[in-house]
Design a protein around this motif. Structure first.
Motif, PDB file in Angstrom:
ATOM      1  N   GLN A   1      23.850  47.496  55.693  1.00 51.11           N
ATOM      2  CA  GLN A   1      25.121  47.410  56.414  1.00 51.11           C
ATOM      3  C   GLN A   1      24.944  47.793  57.886  1.00 51.11           C
ATOM      4  OE1 GLN A   1      28.836  48.203  53.707  1.00 51.11           O
ATOM      5  NE2 GLN A   1      27.276  49.579  52.994  1.00 51.11           N
TER       6      GLN A   1
ATOM      7  N   GLY B   1      24.019  50.206  41.864  1.00 52.47           N
ATOM      8  CA  GLY B   1      24.693  51.002  42.889  1.00 52.47           C
ATOM      9  C   GLY B   1      24.489  50.431  44.278  1.00 52.47           C
ATOM     10  N   GLY B   2      25.486  49.773  44.820  1.00 52.16           N
ATOM     11  CA  GLY B   2      25.418  49.303  46.197  1.00 52.16           C
ATOM     12  C   GLY B   2      24.555  48.079  46.419  1.00 52.16           C
TER      13      GLY B   2
ATOM     14  N   GLU C   1      20.650  60.860  50.504  1.00 51.53           N
ATOM     15  CA  GLU C   1      19.499  61.461  49.836  1.00 51.53           C
ATOM     16  C   GLU C   1      18.822  62.541  50.670  1.00 51.53           C
ATOM     17  OE1 GLU C   1      19.885  58.202  50.478  1.00 51.53           O
ATOM     18  OE2 GLU C   1      19.566  56.988  48.684  1.00 51.53           O
TER      19      GLU C   1
ATOM     20  N   SER D   1      24.161  57.060  43.386  1.00 50.34           N
ATOM     21  CA  SER D   1      25.420  57.583  43.928  1.00 50.34           C
ATOM     22  C   SER D   1      26.224  56.500  44.630  1.00 50.34           C
ATOM     23  CB  SER D   1      25.126  58.716  44.907  1.00 50.34           C
ATOM     24  OG  SER D   1      24.253  58.272  45.929  1.00 50.34           O
ATOM     25  N   GLU D   2      25.553  55.398  45.002  1.00 52.11           N
ATOM     26  CA  GLU D   2      26.219  54.308  45.723  1.00 52.11           C
ATOM     27  C   GLU D   2      27.226  53.545  44.864  1.00 52.11           C
ATOM     28  OE1 GLU D   2      22.913  54.683  45.370  1.00 52.11           O
ATOM     29  OE2 GLU D   2      21.866  54.524  47.292  1.00 52.11           O
TER      30      GLU D   2
ATOM     31  N   GLU E   1      32.037  51.115  54.535  1.00 53.62           N
ATOM     32  CA  GLU E   1      31.247  51.886  53.569  1.00 53.62           C
ATOM     33  C   GLU E   1      31.734  53.329  53.429  1.00 53.62           C
ATOM     34  OE1 GLU E   1      30.425  51.114  56.557  1.00 53.62           O
ATOM     35  OE2 GLU E   1      29.683  52.940  57.511  1.00 53.62           O
ATOM     36  N   ASP E   2      32.370  53.870  54.455  1.00 50.70           N
ATOM     37  CA  ASP E   2      32.758  55.278  54.385  1.00 50.70           C
ATOM     38  C   ASP E   2      34.195  55.482  53.903  1.00 50.70           C
ATOM     39  OD1 ASP E   2      33.674  54.126  56.677  1.00 50.70           O
ATOM     40  OD2 ASP E   2      33.223  55.805  57.994  1.00 50.70           O
ATOM     41  N   GLN E   3      34.795  54.422  53.369  1.00 50.66           N
ATOM     42  CA  GLN E   3      36.149  54.569  52.821  1.00 50.66           C
ATOM     43  C   GLN E   3      36.134  54.838  51.325  1.00 50.66           C
ATOM     44  OE1 GLN E   3      37.436  50.763  54.915  1.00 50.66           O
ATOM     45  NE2 GLN E   3      39.378  51.612  54.226  1.00 50.66           N
TER      46      GLN E   3
ATOM     47  N   GLN F   1      29.423  51.409  47.546  1.00 55.74           N
ATOM     48  CA  GLN F   1      29.370  51.790  48.968  1.00 55.74           C
ATOM     49  C   GLN F   1      28.951  50.659  49.913  1.00 55.74           C
ATOM     50  OE1 GLN F   1      26.930  55.438  48.878  1.00 55.74           O
ATOM     51  NE2 GLN F   1      28.780  56.600  49.322  1.00 55.74           N
ATOM     52  N   SER F   2      28.849  49.425  49.418  1.00 57.19           N
ATOM     53  CA  SER F   2      28.413  48.327  50.300  1.00 57.19           C
ATOM     54  C   SER F   2      29.462  47.238  50.486  1.00 57.19           C
ATOM     55  CB  SER F   2      27.132  47.691  49.738  1.00 57.19           C
ATOM     56  OG  SER F   2      26.163  48.640  49.409  1.00 57.19           O
ATOM     57  N   PRO F   3      30.716  47.591  50.744  1.00 57.10           N
ATOM     58  CA  PRO F   3      31.749  46.548  50.806  1.00 57.10           C
ATOM     59  C   PRO F   3      31.526  45.550  51.937  1.00 57.10           C
ATOM     60  CG  PRO F   3      32.580  48.591  51.716  1.00 57.10           C
ATOM     61  CD  PRO F   3      31.269  48.913  51.059  1.00 57.10           C
ATOM     62  N   ARG F   4      30.840  45.981  53.004  1.00 56.70           N
ATOM     63  CA  ARG F   4      30.617  45.052  54.120  1.00 56.70           C
ATOM     64  C   ARG F   4      29.727  43.879  53.713  1.00 56.70           C
ATOM     65  NH1 ARG F   4      31.338  47.703  59.569  1.00 56.70           N
ATOM     66  NH2 ARG F   4      31.729  49.921  59.225  1.00 56.70           N
ATOM     67  N   LEU F   5      29.024  44.019  52.581  1.00 57.42           N
ATOM     68  CA  LEU F   5      28.145  42.937  52.127  1.00 57.42           C
ATOM     69  C   LEU F   5      28.839  42.038  51.102  1.00 57.42           C
ATOM     70  CD1 LEU F   5      24.813  44.987  51.629  1.00 57.42           C
ATOM     71  CD2 LEU F   5      25.718  43.989  53.735  1.00 57.42           C
TER      72      LEU F   5
ATOM     73  N   GLY G   1      21.026  59.236  45.217  1.00 58.36           N
ATOM     74  CA  GLY G   1      20.916  57.903  45.806  1.00 58.36           C
ATOM     75  C   GLY G   1      19.759  57.135  45.176  1.00 58.36           C
TER      76      GLY G   1
END
Lengths: 359, 359
Positions: A208, B221-222, A183, B182-183, B267-269, B331-335, B201
């Protein structure tokens, strides 16, 4: 209620940091007013000479006895070829002419060694002038620099756009890490894998990162009011860093046209471009950004492209021509207001308290 | 404490909506479990035939007497030329061959009239089967359709990615609007100006939408846990819609490999691609996305491209080949966690309560 690691480390009343916007936005008046209103004012010193820095630091000290901070750009090596400069100049020439810039003075193209030298002088000033807080963008300084600053009890803040970058900041010894969401307005702070997107929204990025570092996290990007502050705290951040919200304040040094453009913009007008500086940054789309879109990939790197567009940026600004200015802004322009720093901070805290009461 | 407009309108205990993920993820078991655990289960019916819909609706009614919902794709006109299909097939052929798909059956290329006809039949089923909640993606249905559904007391939810889209949803008569940040994983729900980015976002999108509509806002989103729920509420949303968090649940119909990929992703993949369906969607980057990157602009529109890639998606899925599957994720796969729906919802509520107590 705002008594946490961040307010303690930074000696502030409220966990609100004014983003260190470079390029003349962070006047001494803005920085001092933020610190006097209970937040942390920050000098955006990325483009400043050591002397300009020293002067502003001393000016701020005259107006506040509270903690304030300064931000520096960490230099990274860049390629610069005469061919690339020539081709960029050819692309920029018609735009210069539209602004009446017919005679281009010999531009002094930056060299990495000189940029690094300036950075080291900037660090010296920070130490000599005992600036309480120093933050970094575009990378992490050498351990030598970090150790030196730490020996002088200067609080260090790094910038991260991914979990990996946040972990690197912690490992390097930063006291605090600011996570920059997609953002955010202005320059992207990513420093690992330049080509990589790393445009993570704060809803995803904050939790995260919080789960993966032990230093306190400050969130940045699109935060404008008490709602954004409380949302950030719920997600695990200990404080917020706000740029656009302070940019439209009466004390900010942004041009009136820049302020007015933000005050009338919509959230979907903000785009990313590297055409002004060579590094991606978010701002209001205008003719310059549209015209440069097709050249994005071939333009020189930061800070070379920044030097090449200096004339365009200053001429368009003094001509009040919004079409060629860098109108940096985050994605929440509808929440921007023209007000004093003091009332902005008061409003944030009042709103935050009302949110807590209503929960 | 979660007694608000959303829980009232949707007859749910907690303001948690399971995102209606299309393509087999929303099994009857998943939907019913969400509704039985205090949230709103949703059928992702975008790709379903009317008969499949009816069957699933009846199955779910066997397992829950609580409110649940269904999501439909609003058709918009699309161009389809034989040339474009031929050139896309040429691009896809080497990938099909890597998967052993040598003989391509005659693909039935969708036509707008047929898609619209199916949509109208889907609406008929929703009414006949008295589905309590109906949500829409990719646009707003005609006022005729909206009025018909309203006459049958079906709660209507629209999707928006910008303030303007949210206002259009309100003006069209939607009871609730879901804002997609956007997440978000999976397909982008934008429907005004297809070429436009509109990747806002949630930190920016929620408050700006809330300030501009009077219907209740759900954020998507996320969001994966109690932190995301509480952050959304602080920003002004009345509830959350969660996709990826439910996708990795034991009851979800996503393939094991899809679940495992999310559970091990960063998250950045996650990248946006239109190469699977013709519409932009967010998922884990793999060989297919990389190889198709250069063709992004020339591929046929949705749902034509989706038809062309059907064989690739199902073959790679049954061969457990992650490189050619559509691995949608936010964008939050680690969670993400592998757990039952019931414990996911319980954990969210416990965490949310703890956050409130700590404020």
């Amino acid at each position: 209620m705002f008594n946490n690691k961040i307010t303690k480390l930074l000696h502030i009343q409220y966990p609100i940091i004014q983003a260190p916007m470079a390029g003349g936005v962070t006047t001494s008046n803005l920085v001092a007013e933020v610190s006097n209103s209970g937040g942390l004012g920050m000098i955006g010193a990325g483009y400043m000479t050591p002397n300009q820095m020293r002067e502003q630091i001393r000016e701020i000290k005259q107006s506040t006895s509270n903690f304030f901070g300064i931000n520096l750009f960490v230099p990274s090596e860049f390629d610069v070829t005469q061919d690339k400069i020539k081709s960029a100049n050819q692309i920029l020439q018609p735009i210069r002419e539209q602004l009446g810039l017919h005679h281009i003075d010999n531009l002094e193209i930056p060299k990495y060694d000189n940029v690094l030298e300036t950075f080291n002088e900037q660090i010296k000033i920070v130490i000599e002038e005992k600036v309480p807080v120093c933050s970094f963008t575009f990378g992490i300084p050498s351990s030598k620099v970090i150790n030196e600053l730490k020996q002088h009890n200067i609080m260090l803040m790094g910038t991260a756009t991914t979990v990996k970058e946040a972990i690197e900041n912690e490992n390097a010894g930063m006291d605090i890490v600011t996570v920059q969401g997609s953002e955010a307005g202005g320059h992207r702070g990513n420093f690992i894998n330049e080509d990589h997107e790393s445009l993570i929204g704060l809803m995803s990025l904050i939790p995260q990162v919080v789960d993966n570092v032990s230093i306190p996290v400050v969130s940045a990007g699109g935060i404008m009011d008490g709602r954004g502050l409380m949302a950030s705290i719920c997600l695990g951040a200990k404080g917020v860093q706000m740029g656009t919200a302070f940019l439209t304040c009466t004390e900010s040094g942004a041009s009136e046209i820049h302020k007015e453009e933000i005050l009338h913009a919509h959230e979907d007008q903000m785009v990313l471009t590297r055409s002004f500086s060579g590094k991606r940054a978010r701002g209001i789309k205008n003719k310059y950004i549209s015209e440069m879109e097709k050249h994005e990939a071939t333009l020189p790197e930061f800070p070379v492209q920044n030097t090449l567009t200096k004339g365009i940026r200053s001429a368009s600004s003094s001509q009040k021509n919004r079409e060629f200015m860098s109108l940096w802004s985050g994605q929440s322009p509808r929440l921007a207001e023209k007000q004093t720093v003091n009332s902005l901070i008061k409003n944030i805290i009042t709103e935050a308290k009302n949110i807590i009461t209503a929960l």
